[in-house]
Design a protein around this motif. Structure first.
Motif, PDB file in Angstrom:
ATOM      1  N   ASP A 328      42.981  44.064  39.119  1.00  0.00           N
ATOM      2  CA  ASP A 328      43.047  44.003  40.583  1.00  0.00           C
ATOM      3  C   ASP A 328      41.675  43.621  41.118  1.00  0.00           C
ATOM      4  O   ASP A 328      40.644  44.111  40.623  1.00  0.00           O
ATOM      5  CB  ASP A 328      43.502  45.350  41.154  1.00  0.00           C
ATOM      6  N   PHE A 329      41.651  42.732  42.116  1.00  0.00           N
ATOM      7  CA  PHE A 329      40.398  42.290  42.713  1.00  0.00           C
ATOM      8  C   PHE A 329      40.608  42.199  44.218  1.00  0.00           C
ATOM      9  O   PHE A 329      41.453  41.439  44.693  1.00  0.00           O
ATOM     10  CB  PHE A 329      39.994  40.937  42.135  1.00  0.00           C
ATOM     11  N   THR A 330      39.855  43.006  44.952  1.00  0.00           N
ATOM     12  CA  THR A 330      39.972  42.994  46.413  1.00  0.00           C
ATOM     13  C   THR A 330      38.594  42.961  47.049  1.00  0.00           C
ATOM     14  O   THR A 330      37.618  43.498  46.507  1.00  0.00           O
ATOM     15  CB  THR A 330      40.717  44.248  46.919  1.00  0.00           C
ATOM     16  N   VAL A 331      38.517  42.305  48.182  1.00  0.00           N
ATOM     17  CA  VAL A 331      37.315  42.311  49.024  1.00  0.00           C
ATOM     18  C   VAL A 331      37.768  42.707  50.422  1.00  0.00           C
ATOM     19  O   VAL A 331      38.644  42.054  51.005  1.00  0.00           O
ATOM     20  CB  VAL A 331      36.632  40.930  49.038  1.00  0.00           C
ATOM     21  N   ALA A 332      37.183  43.781  50.944  1.00  0.00           N
ATOM     22  CA  ALA A 332      37.656  44.314  52.222  1.00  0.00           C
ATOM     23  C   ALA A 332      36.494  44.993  52.946  1.00  0.00           C
ATOM     24  O   ALA A 332      35.453  45.294  52.343  1.00  0.00           O
ATOM     25  CB  ALA A 332      38.790  45.313  51.984  1.00  0.00           C
ATOM     26  N   PRO A 333      36.652  45.249  54.244  1.00  0.00           N
ATOM     27  CA  PRO A 333      35.619  45.984  54.983  1.00  0.00           C
ATOM     28  C   PRO A 333      35.437  47.381  54.394  1.00  0.00           C
ATOM     29  O   PRO A 333      36.406  48.053  54.032  1.00  0.00           O
ATOM     30  CB  PRO A 333      36.184  46.054  56.408  1.00  0.00           C
ATOM     31  N   HIS A 334      34.171  47.820  54.322  1.00  0.00           N
ATOM     32  CA  HIS A 334      33.877  49.154  53.813  1.00  0.00           C
ATOM     33  C   HIS A 334      33.970  50.172  54.951  1.00  0.00           C
ATOM     34  O   HIS A 334      33.658  49.876  56.110  1.00  0.00           O
ATOM     35  CB  HIS A 334      32.478  49.177  53.196  1.00  0.00           C
ATOM     36  N   ALA A 335      34.423  51.368  54.603  1.00  0.00           N
ATOM     37  CA  ALA A 335      34.630  52.398  55.636  1.00  0.00           C
ATOM     38  C   ALA A 335      33.353  52.713  56.404  1.00  0.00           C
ATOM     39  O   ALA A 335      33.382  52.983  57.605  1.00  0.00           O
ATOM     40  CB  ALA A 335      35.185  53.668  54.984  1.00  0.00           C
ATOM     41  N   GLY A 336      32.197  52.688  55.724  1.00  0.00           N
ATOM     42  CA  GLY A 336      30.936  53.007  56.388  1.00  0.00           C
ATOM     43  C   GLY A 336      30.237  51.801  56.959  1.00  0.00           C
ATOM     44  O   GLY A 336      29.064  51.883  57.337  1.00  0.00           O
ATOM     45  N   GLY A 337      30.911  50.654  57.035  1.00  0.00           N
ATOM     46  CA  GLY A 337      30.295  49.424  57.508  1.00  0.00           C
ATOM     47  C   GLY A 337      29.959  48.513  56.345  1.00  0.00           C
ATOM     48  O   GLY A 337      29.755  48.963  55.215  1.00  0.00           O
ATOM     49  N   GLY A 338      29.929  47.233  56.621  1.00  0.00           N
ATOM     50  CA  GLY A 338      29.639  46.278  55.561  1.00  0.00           C
ATOM     51  C   GLY A 338      30.909  45.874  54.808  1.00  0.00           C
ATOM     52  O   GLY A 338      32.016  45.921  55.341  1.00  0.00           O
ATOM     53  N   THR A 339      30.734  45.521  53.539  1.00  0.00           N
ATOM     54  CA  THR A 339      31.833  44.965  52.748  1.00  0.00           C
ATOM     55  C   THR A 339      31.884  45.635  51.382  1.00  0.00           C
ATOM     56  O   THR A 339      30.842  45.990  50.814  1.00  0.00           O
ATOM     57  CB  THR A 339      31.647  43.440  52.559  1.00  0.00           C
ATOM     58  N   GLU A 340      33.100  45.792  50.875  1.00  0.00           N
ATOM     59  CA  GLU A 340      33.296  46.379  49.557  1.00  0.00           C
ATOM     60  C   GLU A 340      34.132  45.431  48.688  1.00  0.00           C
ATOM     61  O   GLU A 340      35.234  45.047  49.068  1.00  0.00           O
ATOM     62  CB  GLU A 340      34.007  47.730  49.649  1.00  0.00           C
ATOM     63  N   ALA A 341      33.571  45.044  47.552  1.00  0.00           N
ATOM     64  CA  ALA A 341      34.309  44.267  46.550  1.00  0.00           C
ATOM     65  C   ALA A 341      34.676  45.233  45.421  1.00  0.00           C
ATOM     66  O   ALA A 341      33.806  45.910  44.863  1.00  0.00           O
ATOM     67  CB  ALA A 341      33.464  43.125  46.019  1.00  0.00           C
ATOM     68  N   ARG A 342      35.960  45.281  45.094  1.00  0.00           N
ATOM     69  CA  ARG A 342      36.434  46.238  44.089  1.00  0.00           C
ATOM     70  C   ARG A 342      37.228  45.498  43.017  1.00  0.00           C
ATOM     71  O   ARG A 342      38.096  44.683  43.319  1.00  0.00           O
ATOM     72  CB  ARG A 342      37.292  47.306  44.732  1.00  0.00           C
ATOM     73  N   ILE A 343      36.901  45.807  41.759  1.00  0.00           N
ATOM     74  CA  ILE A 343      37.614  45.236  40.607  1.00  0.00           C
ATOM     75  C   ILE A 343      38.105  46.360  39.716  1.00  0.00           C
ATOM     76  O   ILE A 343      37.333  47.267  39.364  1.00  0.00           O
ATOM     77  CB  ILE A 343      36.710  44.272  39.810  1.00  0.00           C
ATOM     78  N   SER A 344      39.359  46.309  39.349  1.00  0.00           N
ATOM     79  CA  SER A 344      39.942  47.291  38.427  1.00  0.00           C
ATOM     80  C   SER A 344      40.449  46.527  37.218  1.00  0.00           C
ATOM     81  O   SER A 344      41.252  45.604  37.341  1.00  0.00           O
ATOM     82  CB  SER A 344      41.087  48.042  39.105  1.00  0.00           C
ATOM     83  N   LEU A 345      39.980  46.936  36.027  1.00  0.00           N
ATOM     84  CA  LEU A 345      40.325  46.246  34.790  1.00  0.00           C
ATOM     85  C   LEU A 345      40.831  47.249  33.757  1.00  0.00           C
ATOM     86  O   LEU A 345      40.447  48.422  33.783  1.00  0.00           O
ATOM     87  CB  LEU A 345      39.101  45.518  34.209  1.00  0.00           C
ATOM     88  N   PRO A 346      41.675  46.809  32.830  1.00  0.00           N
ATOM     89  CA  PRO A 346      42.059  47.686  31.727  1.00  0.00           C
ATOM     90  C   PRO A 346      40.826  48.140  30.950  1.00  0.00           C
ATOM     91  O   PRO A 346      39.930  47.321  30.668  1.00  0.00           O
ATOM     92  CB  PRO A 346      42.970  46.819  30.854  1.00  0.00           C
ATOM     93  N   LEU A 347      40.763  49.406  30.604  1.00  0.00           N
ATOM     94  CA  LEU A 347      39.610  49.945  29.899  1.00  0.00           C
ATOM     95  C   LEU A 347      39.768  49.686  28.404  1.00  0.00           C
ATOM     96  O   LEU A 347      40.593  50.303  27.725  1.00  0.00           O
ATOM     97  CB  LEU A 347      39.475  51.446  30.158  1.00  0.00           C
TER      98      LEU A 347
END
Length: 351
Positions: A328-347
């Motif tokens: 999963d790969f998402t880029v979205a506004p961060h709750a505290g301001g700014g931007t958050e890019a998040r990647i979830s990969l199989p471990l």
């Protein structure tokens, strides 16, 4: 020669097992092993004729264009082969003393009976041979398709990696060029870090995956370049949990995300900003986040329509490297301001 010897031994073992299996009813009926030798001769002879059946079947399949034509050709060949098998096997049985009760040649009815039985055996062997060829052909096709798909994915990943490498290099050189004229010492230090970056990039150029620890080592040199550019206007924290340091991730995964955070998040602000890079275990996956407190995303921004090279290449690489739904790969506004890019990969941990 050794290869053929192994094949011959395996063939003898298989046909012996078939012969013993067909002899079991006589043994269970109390007739002992009196019919075992006769049955073994028949099946060994079928084993000797099987390569001829394979060859003729291939030729008939290529020559006959219609199913009925192929069926008629097999009927004629099968009857001929059955007659040959019956004549040779019964003759061998008689002259080897296995079956001394009759000579087949003065008794046409017995020979005809043997031919009919051998016709049935031919049909059985032909069906088994057709099934074997069918599954072998389809298995071969599946393996070929799998190789082609793997080759395509590797080619695509290499092409995407080649897009990232020059992009990253040119951006780094542009940053260094700004200091060559008035701060040569800082420029030299930046070139040293760039040299380390290029060395690490060359060491992993043939690897689509690296450990998270290796990726962080690469990122440290990249961040060192930007710290020298932004001085105290850039603050970066990196937090990687020990249990995911050896997790395998795509090489050059974090650098474009951090570059986006610097260029589009805090690069244009006089006051600079903060970037936090973190990685932790979340069940059977590794959760990676790059968060900045910069200007944030435009109101109508969507990643699917983003033209940024770093994000688009990262998205395509993840789609190519992992099964659908496993990453999963998402880029979205961060709750505290700014931007958050998040990647979830199989471990998957490095061995």
């Amino acid at each position: 020669m050794k290869h053929w010897g192994t094949r011959l031994a395996l063939a003898i073992l298989v046909w012996s097992a078939i012969g013993v299996a067909f002899s079991l009813p006589y043994i269970l009926l109390g007739r002992g092993f009196s019919n075992l030798h006769s049955i073994m001769i028949k099946w060994y002879l079928w084993g000797a004729l099987l390569p001829l059946m394979f060859s003729v079947d291939d030729r008939l399949a290529a020559a006959c264009k219609r199913p009925l034509q192929l069926l008629a050709a097999h009927a004629a060949f099968g009857l001929s082969l059955a007659a040959l098998h019956a004549a040779v096997s019964t003759t061998l049985e008689y002259h080897l003393g296995v079956n001394i009760f009759f000579n087949p040649w003065p008794n046409p009815l017995r020979l005809f009976d043997a031919i009919l039985r051998d016709c049935l055996v031919y049909c059985m062997l032909l069906a088994a041979m057709k099934a074997f060829k069918y599954y072998r052909r389809h298995l071969f096709d599946e393996l070929q398709l799998e190789r082609l798909e793997r080759s395509f994915v590797e080619t695509r990943l290499n092409a995407l990696r080649m897009q990232l490498d020059p992009h990253f290099l040119f951006n780094s050189l542009n940053g260094i060029s700004a200091y060559i004229g008035y701060d040569p010492k800082r420029a030299r230090k930046m070139i040293e870090h760039l040299g380390d970056l290029l060395r690490l990039s060359l060491e992993t150029r043939n690897r689509q995956e690296v450990t998270l620890a290796e990726e962080i080592a690469f990122l440290d040199h990249y961040l060192a370049l930007h710290r020298m550019r932004f001085e105290d206007r850039l603050s970066v924290t990196v937090s990687v949990m020990p249990d995911v340091e050896q997790a395998r991730i795509p090489s050059l995964l974090l650098q474009p995300l951090v570059e986006n955070a610097i260029r589009h998040g805090i690069g244009g602000r006089v006051s600079g900003g903060n970037i936090a890079v973190s990685a932790r275990r979340a069940g059977g996956k590794v959760d990676i986040r790059v968060i900045d407190d910069g200007v944030g995303l435009p109101p109508d921004w969507q990643m699917a329509s983003s033209q940024g090279l770093g994000l688009s290449v990262t998205r395509e690489r993840l789609l190519a490297m992992y099964p659908a739904g496993s990453s999963d790969f998402t880029v979205a506004p961060h709750a505290g301001g700014g931007t958050e890019a998040r990647i979830s990969l199989p471990l998957v941990l490095e061995d």
